[in-house]
Design a protein around this motif. Structure first.
Motif, PDB file in Angstrom:
ATOM      1  N   VAL A   1       0.532  -1.099   0.006  1.00  0.00           N
ATOM      2  CA  VAL A   1      -0.066   0.434   0.108  1.00  0.00           C
ATOM      3  C   VAL A   1       0.727   1.285  -0.181  1.00  0.00           C
ATOM      4  N   ILE A   2       1.750   1.217   0.682  1.00  0.00           N
ATOM      5  CA  ILE A   2       2.906   2.255   0.548  1.00  0.00           C
ATOM      6  C   ILE A   2       4.042   2.339  -0.231  1.00  0.00           C
ATOM      7  N   ALA A   3       3.961   1.620  -1.196  1.00  0.00           N
ATOM      8  CA  ALA A   3       4.763   1.393  -2.140  1.00  0.00           C
ATOM      9  C   ALA A   3       3.261   2.291  -3.178  1.00  0.00           C
ATOM     10  N   ALA A   4       2.178   2.131  -2.870  1.00  0.00           N
ATOM     11  CA  ALA A   4       1.798   2.879  -4.201  1.00  0.00           C
ATOM     12  C   ALA A   4       1.005   4.252  -3.880  1.00  0.00           C
ATOM     13  N   TYR A   5       0.882   4.299  -2.844  1.00  0.00           N
ATOM     14  CA  TYR A   5       0.579   5.847  -2.252  1.00  0.00           C
ATOM     15  C   TYR A   5       2.317   6.816  -2.683  1.00  0.00           C
ATOM     16  N   LEU A   6       3.324   6.210  -2.394  1.00  0.00           N
ATOM     17  CA  LEU A   6       4.385   7.220  -3.052  1.00  0.00           C
ATOM     18  C   LEU A   6       4.307   7.074  -4.515  1.00  0.00           C
ATOM     19  N   ARG A   7       3.862   5.887  -5.331  1.00  0.00           N
ATOM     20  CA  ARG A   7       4.261   5.570  -6.773  1.00  0.00           C
ATOM     21  C   ARG A   7       2.694   7.086  -7.135  1.00  0.00           C
TER      22      ARG A   7
ATOM     23  N   LEU B   1       8.611  16.846  -1.210  1.00  0.00           N
ATOM     24  CA  LEU B   1       8.082  15.993   0.069  1.00  0.00           C
ATOM     25  C   LEU B   1       8.795  15.377   0.934  1.00  0.00           C
ATOM     26  N   GLU B   2       8.267  15.832   2.068  1.00  0.00           N
ATOM     27  CA  GLU B   2       9.315  14.167   3.217  1.00  0.00           C
ATOM     28  C   GLU B   2       8.044  13.422   3.353  1.00  0.00           C
ATOM     29  N   HIS B   3       7.955  12.637   3.298  1.00  0.00           N
ATOM     30  CA  HIS B   3       6.192  11.706   3.468  1.00  0.00           C
ATOM     31  C   HIS B   3       6.648  11.008   4.756  1.00  0.00           C
ATOM     32  N   ASN B   4       5.687  10.703   5.817  1.00  0.00           N
ATOM     33  CA  ASN B   4       5.697  10.107   6.855  1.00  0.00           C
ATOM     34  C   ASN B   4       4.641   9.373   6.674  1.00  0.00           C
ATOM     35  N   PRO B   5       4.628   8.599   5.796  1.00  0.00           N
ATOM     36  CA  PRO B   5       2.975   7.146   5.885  1.00  0.00           C
ATOM     37  C   PRO B   5       2.505   6.598   6.821  1.00  0.00           C
ATOM     38  N   VAL B   6       1.860   6.589   6.843  1.00  0.00           N
ATOM     39  CA  VAL B   6       0.997   4.981   7.951  1.00  0.00           C
ATOM     40  C   VAL B   6       0.119   4.193   7.513  1.00  0.00           C
ATOM     41  N   VAL B   7       0.016   3.844   6.820  1.00  0.00           N
ATOM     42  CA  VAL B   7      -0.719   2.890   7.208  1.00  0.00           C
ATOM     43  C   VAL B   7      -1.821   2.650   8.266  1.00  0.00           C
TER      44      VAL B   7
ATOM     45  N   SER C   1      -8.907  -2.254   0.604  1.00  0.00           N
ATOM     46  CA  SER C   1      -9.035  -0.996   0.869  1.00  0.00           C
ATOM     47  C   SER C   1      -8.153  -1.070   1.910  1.00  0.00           C
ATOM     48  N   ALA C   2      -7.531   0.810   1.483  1.00  0.00           N
ATOM     49  CA  ALA C   2      -6.514   1.037   2.544  1.00  0.00           C
ATOM     50  C   ALA C   2      -6.558   2.281   2.978  1.00  0.00           C
ATOM     51  N   THR C   3      -6.028   2.635   4.051  1.00  0.00           N
ATOM     52  CA  THR C   3      -6.189   4.440   4.097  1.00  0.00           C
ATOM     53  C   THR C   3      -5.153   4.346   4.707  1.00  0.00           C
ATOM     54  N   VAL C   4      -4.127   5.861   3.857  1.00  0.00           N
ATOM     55  CA  VAL C   4      -2.933   5.787   4.891  1.00  0.00           C
ATOM     56  C   VAL C   4      -2.935   7.533   5.379  1.00  0.00           C
ATOM     57  N   LEU C   5      -3.019   7.617   6.316  1.00  0.00           N
ATOM     58  CA  LEU C   5      -2.239   9.178   6.942  1.00  0.00           C
ATOM     59  C   LEU C   5      -0.798   9.165   6.931  1.00  0.00           C
TER      60      LEU C   5
ATOM     61  N   PHE D   1      -5.635   9.609   2.815  1.00  0.00           N
ATOM     62  CA  PHE D   1      -5.541   9.118   1.768  1.00  0.00           C
ATOM     63  C   PHE D   1      -6.162   8.057   1.060  1.00  0.00           C
ATOM     64  N   PHE D   2      -7.100   7.829   1.038  1.00  0.00           N
ATOM     65  CA  PHE D   2      -8.269   6.141   1.028  1.00  0.00           C
ATOM     66  C   PHE D   2      -7.395   5.589  -1.213  1.00  0.00           C
ATOM     67  N   LEU D   3      -7.533   4.878  -0.501  1.00  0.00           N
ATOM     68  CA  LEU D   3      -7.075   3.732  -1.506  1.00  0.00           C
ATOM     69  C   LEU D   3      -7.462   2.176  -1.677  1.00  0.00           C
ATOM     70  N   GLU D   4      -8.093   1.893  -3.090  1.00  0.00           N
ATOM     71  CA  GLU D   4      -9.037   0.409  -3.265  1.00  0.00           C
ATOM     72  C   GLU D   4      -7.525   0.328  -4.313  1.00  0.00           C
ATOM     73  N   LYS D   5      -8.335  -1.518  -4.370  1.00  0.00           N
ATOM     74  CA  LYS D   5      -7.293  -2.366  -5.122  1.00  0.00           C
ATOM     75  C   LYS D   5      -8.193  -2.121  -6.257  1.00  0.00           C
ATOM     76  N   VAL D   6      -7.850  -2.052  -7.149  1.00  0.00           N
ATOM     77  CA  VAL D   6      -8.615  -2.236  -8.220  1.00  0.00           C
ATOM     78  C   VAL D   6      -8.038  -3.361  -9.603  1.00  0.00           C
ATOM     79  N   ASP D   7      -8.328  -4.201 -10.217  1.00  0.00           N
ATOM     80  CA  ASP D   7      -7.475  -5.084 -10.789  1.00  0.00           C
ATOM     81  C   ASP D   7      -5.957  -5.665 -10.738  1.00  0.00           C
ATOM     82  N   GLY D   8      -6.406  -5.410  -9.273  1.00  0.00           N
ATOM     83  CA  GLY D   8      -5.032  -6.081  -8.748  1.00  0.00           C
ATOM     84  C   GLY D   8      -3.957  -4.892  -8.696  1.00  0.00           C
ATOM     85  N   GLN D   9      -4.356  -3.555  -8.670  1.00  0.00           N
ATOM     86  CA  GLN D   9      -3.048  -2.458  -8.589  1.00  0.00           C
ATOM     87  C   GLN D   9      -4.116  -1.689  -7.640  1.00  0.00           C
ATOM     88  N   TRP D  10      -3.373  -1.001  -6.552  1.00  0.00           N
ATOM     89  CA  TRP D  10      -3.566  -0.132  -5.473  1.00  0.00           C
ATOM     90  C   TRP D  10      -3.937   1.285  -6.325  1.00  0.00           C
ATOM     91  N   ILE D  11      -4.875   1.484  -6.147  1.00  0.00           N
ATOM     92  CA  ILE D  11      -5.422   3.131  -6.555  1.00  0.00           C
ATOM     93  C   ILE D  11      -5.787   4.305  -5.759  1.00  0.00           C
TER      94      ILE D  11
END
Length: 178
Positions: free
Chosen positions: A59-65, A112-118, A125-129, A160-170
């Motif tokens: 999830v974090i990798a998808a978020y940073l992408r 930006l300097e990120h400090n993401p936490v799932v 689905s996932a939520t990242v702060l 940020f709210f992410l969902e897995k669609v067709d095997g990929q987090w968006i």
């Protein structure tokens, strides 16, 4: 009769039975037989499962992408760059950012300097702060200069709210904390 207490006791008993069964709690004698000890041939090994990426790391990798592509979008004033990693709603937000920059005659270099936490995750689905230190700055949209600049150092907190669609987090939606 206290039905709540009976229900709890039954649930606890059932849970213990399930745990015992899962642990292979049978009563067979673990002492090896003569046949088992006299056969020196090695047992065939089952294929080892390959490690799957840790769900949070995925999830974090998808978020940073998403952020990498967002940075390209506002630098090159092209919101379509995030189309593969954002829902229609989030893509529209990026389009609005790009149009605002274009109307001001600038582009943005995102630093930006990120400090993401799932903070919540399931299989779909996932939520990242993220507490973000923002040192982004404006650049010329033609030359993309300057390469370096002074940012504000402002700290932002986004969800940020992410969902897995067709095997990929968006990214489907984001909210900035006030």
């Amino acid at each position: 009769m206290d039905w709540q207490r009976v229900t709890k006791a039954f649930t606890a008993s059932l849970l213990l039975a399930v745990i015992a069964a899962a642990c292979g709690g049978d009563d067979t004698d673990p002492t090896p037989t003569a046949e088992a000890t006299s056969n020196p041939s090695p047992m065939p090994t089952a294929p080892q499962p390959t490690a799957t990426p840790d769900a949070e790391a995925e999830v974090i990798a998808a978020y940073l992408r998403y952020w990498d592509l967002y940075a390209e979008a506002v630098l090159h004033l092209d919101a379509t760059l995030v189309a593969d990693v954002a829902s229609d709603e989030e893509l529209q937000r990026v389009r609005d950012d790009v149009e605002m920059l274009r109307s001001q005659g600038v582009a943005a270099r995102v630093v930006l300097e990120h400090n993401p936490v799932v903070i919540e995750a399931s299989a779909t689905s996932a939520t990242v702060l993220d507490e973000i230190t923002n040192n982004s700055f404006y650049v010329d949209p033609e030359t993309l200069e300057p390469q370096e600049g002074e940012g504000s150092g402002e700290t932002l907190t986004d969800t940020f709210f992410l969902e897995k669609v067709d095997g990929q987090w968006i990214v489907v939606r984001s909210v900035r904390q006030e």
